[in-house]
Write an enzyme that holds these catalytic residues in place. Structure first.
Site, PDB file in Angstrom:
ATOM      1  N   LYS A 174      27.256  30.431  23.468  1.00  0.00           N
ATOM      2  CA  LYS A 174      26.760  31.099  22.271  1.00  0.00           C
ATOM      3  C   LYS A 174      27.857  32.009  21.717  1.00  0.00           C
ATOM      4  O   LYS A 174      28.917  32.175  22.316  1.00  0.00           O
ATOM      5  CB  LYS A 174      25.519  31.955  22.576  1.00  0.00           C
ATOM      6  N   SER A 219      22.704  23.910  19.195  1.00  0.00           N
ATOM      7  CA  SER A 219      22.458  25.326  18.943  1.00  0.00           C
ATOM      8  C   SER A 219      23.647  26.049  18.310  1.00  0.00           C
ATOM      9  O   SER A 219      23.486  27.153  17.781  1.00  0.00           O
ATOM     10  CB  SER A 219      22.065  26.039  20.240  1.00  0.00           C
TER      11      SER A 219
END
Length: 278
Positions: A119, A42
């Protein structure tokens, strides 16, 4: 007869040594640095599957999320940070708290599942965030986006979970070249970083989100292959992340392996050893 007390003492000393070592390791992991292994794609190409790093817990101060989480389902171990430091949970505050900066790569606890995620911090408290046609808008203004060629990788199972990459050039067989479009995204505070795009999908067009006070908005750099704040946590995404759920900042990759195991030395990526994270 005289040997028995010595043998007993040796066992006791060994147990004490192990306990002291575990206590020291627990204190070090709680207060300073937590090891973190990248399990998914990701955050490509900033972080690759198999990158190993230490999370700087001193960067933003401490909360209940600073306590270690130990999850080893293979042997039935599931110790959550809230099990140890749950008495600190609930007021969304931190001890010696520091403010995360936009563009930081951050490890945080998922607001629902409690699992650690990593993230990039995109939205700050009180801001509006939206994605339109793959372009990020912050407070109604589009961020600067510059084409930067393509990101290419071999289409093959990656890491211990044998995850297969998604490709902009369609389904690619084993050994083929998987291609993604790459751009350099520059955030309002001047932080620039690469992002990847596969093709238009639902997460490339979102409603306008207003980040609540005391919360943050996170997105993965591999935009079309990331479960993040663009989807509310009740709908299976991440949603807004409370301040107290932040674990720390990722500053540097220490080690990297492209194989199914770190022991496969022929799959090591020496060019990523001690690489700074931007």
């Amino acid at each position: 007869m005289a040997s028995e007390p010595k043998k007993g003492n040796a066992i006791i000393e060994t147990i004490k040594t192990v306990v002291y070592a575990l206590l020291i390791a627990g204190i070090f992991r709680t207060l300073f640095f937590q090891p973190f292994w990248i399990p998914s794609g990701s955050m490509k190409n900033t972080l690759l599957i198999g990158d190993f790093l230490f999370v700087n817990k001193m960067a933003y101060g401490y909360s209940y999320a600073s306590c270690p989480t130990v999850f080893i389902p293979q042997i039935g171990i599931n110790i959550d940070a809230a099990d140890i430091c749950g008495f600190l949970d609930g007021d969304n505050s931190r001890i010696l708290g520091g403010e995360p900066q936009r563009g930081d790569v951050v490890v945080f606890r998922h607001p629902v599942t409690g699992r650690d995620f990593i993230k990039r911090l995109i939205g700050l408290p009180g801001e509006t965030i939206q994605v339109r046609d793959s372009v990020l808008y912050i407070n109604g203004a589009p961020v600067e986006l510059t084409p930067d060629g393509t990101f290419e990788e071999v289409a093959e199972p990656q890491g211990p979970q044998a995850l297969r990459p998604r490709c902009a050039n369609g389904p690619v067989g084993d050994g083929g070249i998987c291609v993604k479009d790459q751009f350099i995204e520059t955030l309002p505070n001047g932080v620039s970083h690469p992002i990847l795009n596969i093709g238009l999908q639902g997460s490339d067009n979102t409603p306008v989100y207003t980040v609540p006070e005391g919360h943050y908005f996170f997105m993965g750099d591999n935009r079309d292959n990331s479960s993040d704040s663009r989807v509310p946590s009740v709908a299976g995404g991440v949603g807004f992340v409370p301040y107290e759920n932040i674990v720390g900042r990722a500053d540097r990759i220490m080690f990297s392996s492209a194989g199914r195991s770190m022991l496969y030395f022929w799959t090591w990526r020496p060019d990523r050893f001690f690489k700074g994270i931007e």
